[in-house]
Design a protein around this motif. Sequence first.
Motif, short mmCIF file in Angstrom:
data_model
loop_
_atom_site.label_atom_id
_atom_site.label_comp_id
_atom_site.label_asym_id
_atom_site.label_seq_id
_atom_site.Cartn_x
_atom_site.Cartn_y
_atom_site.Cartn_z
N LYS A 30 0.83 -1.20 0.00
CA LYS A 30 0.00 0.00 0.00
C LYS A 30 0.87 1.26 0.00
O LYS A 30 0.60 2.20 -0.75
CB LYS A 30 -0.92 -0.01 1.22
N GLN A 31 1.91 1.27 0.81
CA GLN A 31 2.75 2.45 0.94
C GLN A 31 3.65 2.68 -0.27
O GLN A 31 3.89 3.80 -0.66
CB GLN A 31 3.62 2.36 2.19
N MET A 32 4.16 1.61 -0.86
CA MET A 32 5.13 1.72 -1.94
C MET A 32 4.47 1.81 -3.32
O MET A 32 5.09 2.28 -4.27
CB MET A 32 6.11 0.56 -1.92
N GLY A 33 3.25 1.32 -3.44
CA GLY A 33 2.57 1.38 -4.73
C GLY A 33 3.34 0.65 -5.81
O GLY A 33 3.94 -0.40 -5.56
N ASP A 34 3.37 1.24 -7.01
CA ASP A 34 4.01 0.55 -8.12
C ASP A 34 5.54 0.63 -8.10
O ASP A 34 6.20 0.09 -8.99
CB ASP A 34 3.46 1.03 -9.46
N SER A 35 6.12 1.28 -7.09
CA SER A 35 7.58 1.26 -6.95
C SER A 35 8.07 -0.05 -6.34
O SER A 35 9.24 -0.39 -6.48
CB SER A 35 8.07 2.45 -6.12
N LEU A 36 7.17 -0.78 -5.70
CA LEU A 36 7.54 -2.07 -5.11
C LEU A 36 7.57 -3.13 -6.21
O LEU A 36 6.57 -3.37 -6.88
CB LEU A 36 6.54 -2.47 -4.02
N LEU A 37 8.72 -3.77 -6.37
CA LEU A 37 8.87 -4.81 -7.38
C LEU A 37 8.62 -6.20 -6.81
O LEU A 37 8.02 -7.04 -7.46
CB LEU A 37 10.27 -4.76 -7.99
N ALA A 38 9.12 -6.44 -5.59
CA ALA A 38 8.97 -7.74 -4.94
C ALA A 38 9.36 -7.60 -3.48
O ALA A 38 10.07 -6.66 -3.10
CB ALA A 38 9.86 -8.77 -5.61
N THR A 39 8.90 -8.54 -2.67
CA THR A 39 9.27 -8.55 -1.26
C THR A 39 9.15 -9.96 -0.72
O THR A 39 8.32 -10.75 -1.18
CB THR A 39 8.42 -7.55 -0.45
N SER A 40 10.00 -10.25 0.27
CA SER A 40 10.00 -11.59 0.84
C SER A 40 10.53 -11.55 2.26
O SER A 40 11.55 -10.90 2.53
CB SER A 40 10.88 -12.50 -0.03
N ILE A 41 9.84 -12.24 3.15
CA ILE A 41 10.31 -12.41 4.53
C ILE A 41 10.78 -13.86 4.64
O ILE A 41 10.01 -14.78 4.34
CB ILE A 41 9.19 -12.11 5.54
N VAL A 42 12.04 -14.04 5.02
CA VAL A 42 12.64 -15.37 5.00
C VAL A 42 13.28 -15.72 6.34
O VAL A 42 13.68 -14.84 7.10
CB VAL A 42 13.70 -15.51 3.88
N ALA A 58 16.76 -20.02 4.43
CA ALA A 58 16.43 -19.12 3.31
C ALA A 58 15.07 -19.41 2.69
O ALA A 58 14.82 -19.07 1.54
CB ALA A 58 17.52 -19.14 2.24
N GLN A 59 14.19 -20.02 3.44
CA GLN A 59 12.84 -20.30 2.95
C GLN A 59 11.91 -19.13 3.24
O GLN A 59 11.90 -18.58 4.34
CB GLN A 59 12.28 -21.57 3.60
N ALA A 60 11.14 -18.77 2.24
CA ALA A 60 10.20 -17.66 2.40
C ALA A 60 9.05 -18.06 3.32
O ALA A 60 8.49 -19.14 3.19
CB ALA A 60 9.66 -17.23 1.04
N ILE A 61 8.74 -17.17 4.24
CA ILE A 61 7.61 -17.37 5.16
C ILE A 61 6.40 -16.61 4.64
O ILE A 61 5.28 -17.04 4.77
CB ILE A 61 8.00 -16.89 6.56
N ALA A 62 6.67 -15.45 4.08
CA ALA A 62 5.64 -14.60 3.47
C ALA A 62 6.31 -13.84 2.34
O ALA A 62 7.45 -13.40 2.48
CB ALA A 62 5.07 -13.63 4.51
N ASP A 63 5.63 -13.72 1.20
CA ASP A 63 6.25 -13.00 0.09
C ASP A 63 5.21 -12.49 -0.89
O ASP A 63 4.04 -12.85 -0.81
CB ASP A 63 7.28 -13.87 -0.62
N TRP A 64 5.69 -11.64 -1.79
CA TRP A 64 4.87 -11.13 -2.89
C TRP A 64 5.77 -10.90 -4.09
O TRP A 64 6.78 -10.20 -3.98
CB TRP A 64 4.18 -9.83 -2.48
N ASN A 65 5.45 -11.52 -5.19
CA ASN A 65 6.13 -11.32 -6.47
C ASN A 65 7.62 -11.63 -6.42
O ASN A 65 8.40 -11.08 -7.20
CB ASN A 65 5.91 -9.88 -6.96
N SER A 66 8.05 -12.50 -5.52
CA SER A 66 9.47 -12.79 -5.39
C SER A 66 9.92 -13.83 -6.41
O SER A 66 9.12 -14.64 -6.88
CB SER A 66 9.81 -13.24 -3.97
N LYS A 67 11.20 -13.80 -6.73
CA LYS A 67 11.77 -14.72 -7.71
C LYS A 67 12.35 -15.94 -6.99
O LYS A 67 12.97 -15.80 -5.92
CB LYS A 67 12.88 -14.03 -8.51
N PRO A 68 12.19 -17.12 -7.58
CA PRO A 68 12.79 -18.32 -6.98
C PRO A 68 14.31 -18.15 -6.86
O PRO A 68 14.97 -17.65 -7.75
CB PRO A 68 12.45 -19.43 -7.98
#
Length: 122
Positions: A15-27, A32-42
């Motif tokens: 919401k805060q970053m809008g279209d400047s956010l490309l991807a995000t991941s909490i690991v 190094a396993q993602a717990i929560a993510d959005w649009n992240s690359k393998p």
Amino acid sequence: MDIEKLNGCIELLKKQMGDSLLATSIVAMSDAQAIADWNSKPGASAIFVEVTNFLNESLKKGYPALGKYYLLDLQEDKMLIFLPLGEYQWGIAVDTTKAKLGLILNVILPEIIPAFEDALSG
């Protein structure tokens, strides 16, 4: 750790970053396993955990440890922001042509870091 709150952290960031956010991941730093993510690359999480581990080890040779975040300015108008917090790390990929660094550093990070800490503590 509260997975629902972690997902809420990602929604807040989106919401805060809008279209400047490309991807995000909490690991998890341990595997190094993602717990929560959005649009992240393998595979990106594993690389970024390696970078943070390398920095942590290198800084032990005479410098203070990493703080609440660090930034990597990349070519092609990209930036990576990392929030290492104990056993976990939140990585954020940003399009710098659409983001204002001052807004990220002075408004967004001060809001999402406590939310991240809260999600991990409960």
